[in-house]
Design a protein around this motif. Sequence first.
Motif, PDB file in Angstrom:
ATOM      1  N   SER A  63       0.820  -1.215   0.000  1.00  0.00           N
ATOM      2  CA  SER A  63       0.000   0.000   0.000  1.00  0.00           C
ATOM      3  C   SER A  63       0.849   1.259   0.000  1.00  0.00           C
ATOM      4  N   LEU A  64       2.026   1.232   0.629  1.00  0.00           N
ATOM      5  CA  LEU A  64       2.881   2.414   0.744  1.00  0.00           C
ATOM      6  C   LEU A  64       4.131   2.192  -0.102  1.00  0.00           C
ATOM      7  N   LEU A  81      -1.625  -6.922  -3.636  1.00  0.00           N
ATOM      8  CA  LEU A  81      -2.470  -7.286  -2.494  1.00  0.00           C
ATOM      9  C   LEU A  81      -3.348  -6.125  -2.056  1.00  0.00           C
ATOM     10  N   SER A  82      -2.850  -4.893  -2.178  1.00  0.00           N
ATOM     11  CA  SER A  82      -3.626  -3.735  -1.731  1.00  0.00           C
ATOM     12  C   SER A  82      -4.891  -3.529  -2.569  1.00  0.00           C
ATOM     13  N   LEU A  83      -4.919  -4.066  -3.786  1.00  0.00           N
ATOM     14  CA  LEU A  83      -6.118  -3.919  -4.614  1.00  0.00           C
ATOM     15  C   LEU A  83      -7.293  -4.700  -4.055  1.00  0.00           C
ATOM     16  N   ASN A  84      -7.008  -5.748  -3.287  1.00  0.00           N
ATOM     17  CA  ASN A  84      -8.063  -6.578  -2.692  1.00  0.00           C
ATOM     18  C   ASN A  84      -8.032  -6.532  -1.161  1.00  0.00           C
ATOM     19  N   GLY A  85      -7.481  -5.448  -0.613  1.00  0.00           N
ATOM     20  CA  GLY A  85      -7.346  -5.358   0.838  1.00  0.00           C
ATOM     21  C   GLY A  85      -8.661  -5.380   1.579  1.00  0.00           C
ATOM     22  N   GLU A  92      -0.666 -14.189  -2.893  1.00  0.00           N
ATOM     23  CA  GLU A  92      -1.520 -15.320  -3.284  1.00  0.00           C
ATOM     24  C   GLU A  92      -1.983 -16.106  -2.062  1.00  0.00           C
ATOM     25  N   GLU A  93      -1.069 -16.366  -1.130  1.00  0.00           N
ATOM     26  CA  GLU A  93      -1.433 -17.104   0.077  1.00  0.00           C
ATOM     27  C   GLU A  93      -2.428 -16.323   0.924  1.00  0.00           C
ATOM     28  N   ALA A  94      -2.226 -15.005   1.038  1.00  0.00           N
ATOM     29  CA  ALA A  94      -3.129 -14.186   1.840  1.00  0.00           C
ATOM     30  C   ALA A  94      -4.540 -14.182   1.266  1.00  0.00           C
ATOM     31  N   LEU A  95      -4.665 -14.053  -0.044  1.00  0.00           N
ATOM     32  CA  LEU A  95      -5.989 -14.021  -0.668  1.00  0.00           C
ATOM     33  C   LEU A  95      -6.653 -15.388  -0.630  1.00  0.00           C
TER      34      LEU A  95
END
Length: 650
Positions: free
Chosen positions: A269-270, A292-296, A642-645
Motif C-alpha cells: 500500500s505504501l 495485495l492492496s487492490l483486494n485489501g 496469493e497465500e493471503a488471498l
Amino acid sequence: MEASSESESEAGPGTQRPGTGTVSAAVREHLRKLCLREFPCGAGSWNKSRFLPQTWRTWRELVPREEDTVSPGEETMEALLGLVRSPHSPWALLNDSNAEDSFLRELAIRKPPMIRDTFLYSYFRSLRVVDKEVTLVDKDLLKFLKLEELVLSANRIKEVEAANLPPTLKVLELYGNVISSMECLRDRPPPRLQHLGLGHNKLLGPSESLHITADHWPNLVSLDLGFNDLTDLQSMLASLRTLRHLRLLVLQGNPLALVPYYRGLTVDSLAQLCVLDDITVSPNERHLFRGLSLNGDLLAQEAQFVVTIGNVRGVPDTSLLDPEPGPEGPFITYSYYVTYDFVNDKEGEANEYTDVLAEIVKPSPGLELVVEESPEEVIENVIEDVVEEVTEEVERSLESEVEDWGESEVSVVSVPSTILPTPRASAEELAKLRPHIDPRLCPSPGTVLFNTTHKPWAEVIPCNYEMQHVLRDLVPLKAFLLAGTTVTIVEEKVLSWPVVLPAVDSTLSTKKGKGEKDKKEKEKDRKGKGEKEPAKQAPKKKKEPPKELRQDPPILQVLGRGLVVLEPLLVGEPLVSTVCNFGVVRTLASDRLAFARDSKKTKKGAKKEKPKAVIPIYEGDYHPEPLTVEVQIQLNQSRSAEEALRTFAV
C-alpha cells in the motif's frame, strides 16, 4: 538538555512560574540542579578578581608575574573546570547528563555573565524531559526560539495543545504517555515536523486514522505509532498513503499488526516506504505482495495462532506409593495432562470454548452407574460448576440438589459420578461429591482453559497436542499477549469401587424351581417310553460378568505451573518456542520403587530377548530429571499475496 522536576526553581529562564507538572517547570528545575550560578560556576568570592572593573585591573597588568597567581581565597579557572570535569568531584555532573549540560557548566565558569534568560532561550535546540511527572505542555515553550527537538516521553500527558509547540520543531516524541487521541495535535501542528513518536500510548478507535493525513503533517518522514490499540489496518493505510514523504513507519505492537497479511498489505500500500517496524523493505518483499492492496477490503480482520504441546518429562510415578487394591477396591488410576489459558474470542469461538472448559474437570468416562437424576441435568450441572467459580453459593446449591436427588426415582445413567447419599448426608459426604479443583486450574478473567488429552504415566509422556485459535477481537488479544499464558501440568487420580449388585428377585427363583420340576417329569416320560437319553453336552463355563465400577470425583494435583512470555509475538516474532522447567518433583523413594519394579520386569522378560541392564540408584549419584514440557505458540503470517488471498479472503 535533559530536564527533571522535583521542586520549583528560583533561577532559570522566564518570569512566569507555572505549577509543577509543566514542561517549563521541569526545565527550570533542571537548570537549578546544574548550579550555573553557584560554586564552582558563576561569579562569586572564588573568582571575583576576574570580574573587577577595568580601571582596577590596569595597574595589575603592569606588575611582572613569575607565575599565574590569584588573590587569596580564589581559585584559578583551570581548578574550577577540574571540579566539574572530574567524575570523583562532588560537583561532577549526574550520570544522566548530556553534552549540552557539560557545555553550559563550563561556559558558566569561563564567562558567567553570558548565562542569562535571553541566551538560554536562544541556545537550546533540544529539550529532553523524560519521566518527570509532566502533565501539561505550557505556552512558555514558545520562548525557545530555535528548538528543533522536544522529547517528553514517559510522563503523564493526556493531551497536547499544538499551539504551544514551537513552530521550529522537527522532532516530537511523546512515548509512554496516556494520550488517547491525536485530535489534539492536528490543530496547528508544527509545519516543519519530520518525526512524530506516539508509541506506547492509548490511541484507540478507527477514527485515529483521520488525524494522520498530509493536511496536518505535510513534511512527515518518520512516524511511530507502535504499541497502541489501533485495530483498523485498511483505514490506517488509506490515510498513510497521503503522506508522500513518509519513509519510516512503526505499527508493531498494535492489534492490527497481528493479522497474517499485515506486513504484506502495508508494504504494497505504501510504495515509498523504506523501513517498516525497523526492518528494511526489500525489493523481493514488494514483489511477493504485489497487488495485495487492490483486494485489501476482502481480507478478514482476524489473527490465527497454533499452539503445540510436545513431550512431558520428569513426572513422578505416584502409583508406586499406593497399596495393592483388594477385591473391594479401591482401584486407582492415574492420568496426566497439560493445561494452558488462551483469550476468549467473544465474537467467534465462545461456544467452542465452553466444551473445552467442561472437559478440564470431567473425570474419565466410566461404566453405567446408579444416580438419581436425568443425564442432561447432571452433565449441565457439572459444566456450570466449572465455568463459574466454585463459590459458597454454588456449594450450598449442590447440597440442596443432592437432597432432592435422594427423593427422586432411580434411573441408570452412563456418567462418571458417585452413588448419591440419602437426604441426611453429612457435610463430609457432600464434600466428597464435589470435584477436587485446584484454584490454580481456574482460568484468569477473559481467558479459557484448554487441556491436552489424558495420558498414562511414562518416562516421556507424548502429548501430541495441536490447537488452532482464530480470534477476531484483537484488542483483548493484545492485552493477553502482554500478560502471557500459564502452562500447568496436572495429575488426575481417580478411585473406582465395585458396584454392589441388587438382590435377586424371589419371583425369578420360583420360576426357576418350576422349570427344573417340569424337566425332571419329561425325563421320566422318556425313560418309560424307552427313548434314548440325549448325549450330555459338556458343561459350559459360565462367563463372569464384567465388574461394574463407580468412580469418585477426580483428585487433581498440580505438578508444575509457570508463565510463558508471549510479548515477542507482538514485536514481530512469528514463533515462541520454549521448554518450561518446573524443577525436580521426583523423589529418591519413588525412583527406588520404580527401579525394583523394572528389575522384576527384566527377570520375567522373554529369554530370547536380551534383558536391558537396570542401573541401581544410589543416593550420592541421584540426579533426577526435572519436570519439563515443550510448548510452542506460532502466529500465522502470510508469505505472499496469493497465500493471503487464498486463506483470508472473505
